[in-house]
Motif scaffolding. Sequence first.
Motif, PDB file in Angstrom:
ATOM      1  N   GLU A 298       4.146 -10.807   7.336  1.00  0.00           N
ATOM      2  CA  GLU A 298       3.980 -10.496   5.912  1.00  0.00           C
ATOM      3  C   GLU A 298       4.227 -11.764   5.103  1.00  0.00           C
ATOM      4  OE1 GLU A 298       6.123  -7.160   4.494  1.00  0.00           O
ATOM      5  OE2 GLU A 298       5.454  -5.808   6.090  1.00  0.00           O
ATOM      6  N   VAL A 299       3.212 -12.177   4.343  1.00  0.00           N
ATOM      7  CA  VAL A 299       3.300 -13.392   3.535  1.00  0.00           C
ATOM      8  C   VAL A 299       2.734 -13.085   2.156  1.00  0.00           C
ATOM      9  CG1 VAL A 299       2.626 -15.806   3.322  1.00  0.00           C
ATOM     10  CG2 VAL A 299       3.018 -14.825   5.584  1.00  0.00           C
ATOM     11  N   ASN A 300       3.560 -13.326   1.130  1.00  0.00           N
ATOM     12  CA  ASN A 300       3.136 -13.096  -0.264  1.00  0.00           C
ATOM     13  C   ASN A 300       2.586 -11.685  -0.464  1.00  0.00           C
ATOM     14  OD1 ASN A 300       3.813 -15.789  -0.872  1.00  0.00           O
ATOM     15  ND2 ASN A 300       1.765 -16.503  -0.264  1.00  0.00           N
ATOM     16  N   LEU A 358      -6.367  -8.787   8.526  1.00  0.00           N
ATOM     17  CA  LEU A 358      -5.779  -9.778   7.631  1.00  0.00           C
ATOM     18  C   LEU A 358      -5.895  -9.266   6.201  1.00  0.00           C
ATOM     19  CD1 LEU A 358      -7.246 -13.045   9.212  1.00  0.00           C
ATOM     20  CD2 LEU A 358      -5.165 -11.802   9.813  1.00  0.00           C
ATOM     21  N   GLY A 359      -4.795  -8.689   5.708  1.00  0.00           N
ATOM     22  CA  GLY A 359      -4.786  -8.164   4.346  1.00  0.00           C
ATOM     23  C   GLY A 359      -5.804  -7.057   4.129  1.00  0.00           C
ATOM     24  N   ARG A 637      -1.694 -23.162   6.482  1.00  0.00           N
ATOM     25  CA  ARG A 637      -2.556 -23.337   7.664  1.00  0.00           C
ATOM     26  C   ARG A 637      -3.298 -22.050   8.015  1.00  0.00           C
ATOM     27  NH1 ARG A 637       1.943 -26.689   9.160  1.00  0.00           N
ATOM     28  NH2 ARG A 637       1.315 -28.745   9.963  1.00  0.00           N
ATOM     29  N   ASP A 638      -2.895 -20.918   7.365  1.00  0.00           N
ATOM     30  CA  ASP A 638      -3.454 -19.620   7.711  1.00  0.00           C
ATOM     31  C   ASP A 638      -3.289 -19.375   9.217  1.00  0.00           C
ATOM     32  OD1 ASP A 638      -4.644 -17.162   7.414  1.00  0.00           O
ATOM     33  OD2 ASP A 638      -6.679 -17.946   7.677  1.00  0.00           O
ATOM     34  N   ALA A 639      -2.096 -19.648   9.718  1.00  0.00           N
ATOM     35  CA  ALA A 639      -1.831 -19.518  11.150  1.00  0.00           C
ATOM     36  C   ALA A 639      -0.337 -19.357  11.371  1.00  0.00           C
ATOM     37  CB  ALA A 639      -2.344 -20.736  11.913  1.00  0.00           C
ATOM     38  N   ASP A 774       9.659  -9.373   8.192  1.00  0.00           N
ATOM     39  CA  ASP A 774       8.449 -10.093   7.791  1.00  0.00           C
ATOM     40  C   ASP A 774       7.708 -10.707   8.979  1.00  0.00           C
ATOM     41  OD1 ASP A 774       9.015  -9.466   5.205  1.00  0.00           O
ATOM     42  OD2 ASP A 774       9.938 -11.398   4.711  1.00  0.00           O
ATOM     43  N   PHE A 775       8.394 -10.790  10.109  1.00  0.00           N
ATOM     44  CA  PHE A 775       7.750 -11.382  11.284  1.00  0.00           C
ATOM     45  C   PHE A 775       8.147 -10.584  12.522  1.00  0.00           C
ATOM     46  CE2 PHE A 775       7.771 -14.051  15.054  1.00  0.00           C
ATOM     47  CZ  PHE A 775       6.499 -14.591  15.033  1.00  0.00           C
ATOM     48  N   TYR A 776       7.168 -10.198  13.302  1.00  0.00           N
ATOM     49  CA  TYR A 776       7.428  -9.495  14.565  1.00  0.00           C
ATOM     50  C   TYR A 776       6.327  -9.871  15.563  1.00  0.00           C
ATOM     51  CZ  TYR A 776       7.882  -5.858  18.093  1.00  0.00           C
ATOM     52  OH  TYR A 776       8.024  -5.185  19.284  1.00  0.00           O
TER      53      TYR A 776
END
Length: 825
Positions: A298-300, A358-359, A637-639, A774-776
């Motif tokens: 999860e980003v922004n 992606l979103g 970097r979208d990565a 936010d990260f898994y």
Amino acid sequence: MKYILLFTLAWVTSISFAQQRGNYGGGTNSQITGKIDGTIIDEKTSEPVSYATVVIKSPKDGETVNGVVTGDDGSFKIVGLKLGKYIVEVSFVGYKKFTQEVELTPKEPDYTFESIKLSADTNELDEVVVSGRRETIENKIDRIVYNADQDIANMGGDASDVLRRAPLLSVDQDGNVSLRGNSNVQILINGKPSSMFGANTGDALKMIPSDQIKSVEVITSPSAKYDGEGTAGIINIITKKQTPQGFAGNVDLTAGTRINRGVVGINAGKGRLGFNANGSSFYSWPQYATTDFYQKTEVNGQTNIREQNGENLSNRLGYFGNMGAFYDFNAFHSLSTSLRLRGFNSNSEGTNTVSQNLGGNESSFQRFQDNFSQNWGYEWSLDYVMKFPEQEGREFSASYKIDGNVRDQEFEIDQDTPLNYEVARNINDGNNRENTVQIDYVHPFGEKFKVETGFKSIIRDIDSDFQYEFKPQESDQYEIVDNRTDIFYYNQDVYAGYVSTQTNITKKLGVIAGVRYEYTGLQGSFEEATERNFDPLSYENWLPSIIVNQKFGKFNSVKLSYNRRIQRPSLRNVNPYEEIGNIRNISFGNPTLNPELSDNYELGFSTFLKGTSVNLSFFYNDISEVIQSVIFEDPDRDATVTTFENVGTQQNVGSNLFISTELFKIWTIRGGVNANYFMSEGIIQGQEVENNAWLFSGNINSNIKLPNDWTIDAFGFARPRRQTLQGFNPAFSIFGMGIKKQIWDKRGSIGLSIIEPFQKRKPFESELGQEDSDFYQRNVFAIPFRSFGINFSYKFGQLDYKARQKRSRISNDDQKSGGDEGQTF
């Protein structure tokens, strides 16, 4: 090189002549000279003792008059002695010193010893041998020794198989080694480090055939004379390097469903000159590995989900060669050299199905990957040792080593779909060069006190030439991407000095204490992106250590130790080269990492009673500036990015129990269990994170000797999940058994080995982060594991082996192990 050898020979010769000058006999001015001769034999076997040291001293002041080394038949002769009284001393490793006064007179100028019988020295303070013969496990004051050549289970394997059977060690499926749950160990070969371990430990261990390993030393309490690297300890792999007289060789072949290996070795020696060489190669059949990958970030406020399923086909080919030679100028000066060559190639390719959201934008496509890696290197060392005839145990040594390692990698991605197009190639050519100079000096003061001191310098130069190429749609040509293409130059210079003392306070109480100083200088620069250059960095460290060992009776001992260790980032930890992975994963190193520092405490007890050896220890270590790989989503970097950081602190408290026992004189059982409570806390991407866990591991080996030279062996091993602040990496276990029959008057043998007979494929799971965070990330990969193999071994010729200390003094044990996270050189 020629001039160095000539200079050394001239210097040694001048010293030898100087030692033989002088009028020490006394007592007469007669022109008649005499001689002393005789034969040295073993008291129990009556076999001659070759290459024992015979020294003639003056009884007035103890000055050395002359000295020789016994021949193949144990005989010696010293002529041209002035008449008078002398003291004759005979010494050899593993025997008690023999001393006797003799007198040469005008009437009887010659003195002949019919036979001097040397008795075994069984009361050395720093060793507790659990039996009269050499056992599979031995306990010493600062280490546990696993005599791998006594264990038939090691036939046909490699070094990783051997380490799995050693006490206190854990080795996972990739060959990454940990000691008491800590992977920050330093691995040496014959007391020397190797740059082959800097890139990938698992690949390096596969290069070393188990048939060439004599023993493994697990050093849990390194003294100040060892490099300060390795917060968990040191593992020293001793290969079969001995002093041969005669000529002999060996051939070992293994054919199986997973691995095929061939080993050829020769040994030759005559007098004071010896030579040995061996070579090996291995090939793994192509095998399919499956992958099940899931990642959520999860980003922004945007949720990204990426999944991948598929299989990859891989195979490996490797070779290893070693040549060594030595020459003893006399009893007090010797020169030895060795050259080691190695190589390892691996190929992997496969097609995977990628699904991503992606979103809210869903897509699915096929992704083809092709990965090739080539790793080769060399090591050459030269060692000179000078012993002082007037004082046993006093020694000076000087060593030089040059070590080179080249690792070339190429990674291709073919993702030829309109909406998710990516056809790219990633190339990295790494070159690591090390030059090491080391000087050591040992000086005993009487029989109860000894001082060791020395200096060492390691100059490392590393180049990483990396390039990223992208093929645009509707084009047949790759184009270089400038901001991901460059050459990185990295220099790491280490200068160290140490003082270590060993004191026998009483016959059964010994203390080893000392301090080591190390200075490290770092510098990094880029060929093109000079704005990324960083100013030279340096740090200084004082590393004290103390070991107190108390013996009770003949086979009981208690040890208490403390030491401070340093763990510098390895070369792969700092390399900024960006390596592409699957599903838009990128990994790179961090050249500004600080070293880890660890304070280690240990309380150990060992005993031997009625065929059973027991080793029990309790330990605690406190590590600061812990280096770990971290993974996070990078929106620029979208990565997903994998890199290395100093994440925080870590503490480990635990206990180890290892038992070896013999039943009915034919059945040996060895096994151990390790319990460790892991505590870690730190900051990752601005968030405070902690991870606490109980970790248990263990191994067991069983060996049964049957009539008619049959032997059956079985083993099992399990290690827990490797913990990090973000989660855990896969656990690992393995079970196997084998049977061997000696043939041809025990010169040959043939055997059958079976690994995991009840499990065709084995899955390995890793997990990072939390599902509600936010990260898994979860990754499960499975590889073929069941295997069958046939082993054949044959020895030809005949050698008479004598004890000898020709191990190089150089031990560059000063860098963090590579592990398997992130990119490599």
